[in-house]
Design a protein around this motif. Structure first.
Motif, short mmCIF file in Angstrom:
data_model
loop_
_atom_site.label_atom_id
_atom_site.label_comp_id
_atom_site.label_asym_id
_atom_site.label_seq_id
_atom_site.Cartn_x
_atom_site.Cartn_y
_atom_site.Cartn_z
N PHE A 20 40.52 45.79 47.94
CA PHE A 20 40.48 44.43 48.45
C PHE A 20 39.12 43.79 48.15
O PHE A 20 39.04 42.66 47.68
CB PHE A 20 40.76 44.41 49.95
N ILE A 21 38.05 44.53 48.41
CA ILE A 21 36.70 44.00 48.16
C ILE A 21 36.50 43.72 46.67
O ILE A 21 35.93 42.69 46.29
CB ILE A 21 35.64 44.99 48.69
N ALA A 22 37.00 44.60 45.81
CA ALA A 22 36.87 44.39 44.36
C ALA A 22 37.63 43.15 43.91
O ALA A 22 37.14 42.37 43.09
CB ALA A 22 37.36 45.61 43.60
N ARG A 23 38.85 42.94 44.44
CA ARG A 23 39.63 41.75 44.08
C ARG A 23 38.94 40.48 44.56
O ARG A 23 38.92 39.47 43.85
CB ARG A 23 41.03 41.84 44.67
N GLU A 24 38.40 40.51 45.76
CA GLU A 24 37.70 39.34 46.29
C GLU A 24 36.44 39.03 45.48
O GLU A 24 36.14 37.88 45.20
CB GLU A 24 37.34 39.54 47.77
N THR B 272 35.99 39.72 42.34
CA THR B 272 36.46 39.17 41.06
C THR B 272 36.90 37.72 41.22
O THR B 272 36.64 36.90 40.36
CB THR B 272 37.63 40.02 40.52
N ARG B 273 37.54 37.41 42.33
CA ARG B 273 38.00 36.04 42.57
C ARG B 273 36.80 35.09 42.70
O ARG B 273 36.82 33.97 42.20
CB ARG B 273 38.84 35.98 43.84
N ARG B 274 35.73 35.55 43.34
CA ARG B 274 34.56 34.71 43.53
C ARG B 274 33.66 34.65 42.31
O ARG B 274 32.86 33.72 42.16
CB ARG B 274 33.75 35.21 44.72
N HIS B 275 33.74 35.63 41.43
CA HIS B 275 32.87 35.70 40.25
C HIS B 275 33.70 35.92 38.99
O HIS B 275 33.68 37.00 38.38
CB HIS B 275 31.88 36.85 40.40
N PRO B 276 34.44 34.91 38.54
CA PRO B 276 35.30 35.07 37.36
C PRO B 276 34.52 35.30 36.06
O PRO B 276 35.08 35.77 35.08
CB PRO B 276 36.09 33.77 37.31
N GLU B 277 33.24 35.01 36.07
CA GLU B 277 32.44 35.20 34.85
C GLU B 277 32.30 36.67 34.46
O GLU B 277 31.94 36.99 33.32
CB GLU B 277 31.05 34.56 35.01
N PHE B 278 32.59 37.58 35.37
CA PHE B 278 32.50 39.01 35.08
C PHE B 278 33.80 39.59 34.54
O PHE B 278 33.88 40.78 34.24
CB PHE B 278 32.08 39.80 36.32
#
Length: 61
Positions: free
Chosen positions: A23-27, A29-35
């Motif tokens: 869940f933390i990894a998905r969140e 990624t959602r907040r930092h799409p540049e990665f």
């Protein structure tokens, strides 16, 4: 009996912990799409289609 309860509790705790990590990894990624996109475990080439041993994978579109 105590060992059985401890083993059940540890297994449950580890499973909940792994769900929390995902869940933390998905969140993140959602907040930092540049990665780039979050990659699910086992979702890449080489896990089940045998392409790591000379076979071929069908590319997802």
């Amino acid at each position: 009996m105590n060992d059985y309860l401890i083993a059940m509790g540890a297994t449950f705790t580890l499973m909940i912990g792994w769900l929390l990590v995902q869940f933390i990894a998905r969140e993140f990624t959602r907040r930092h799409p540049e990665f780039g996109a979050f990659r699910e475990e086992g979702g890449g080439c080489g896990k089940s289609c045998m392409c790591s041993k000379g076979g071929s994978c069908k590319k997802a579109k």
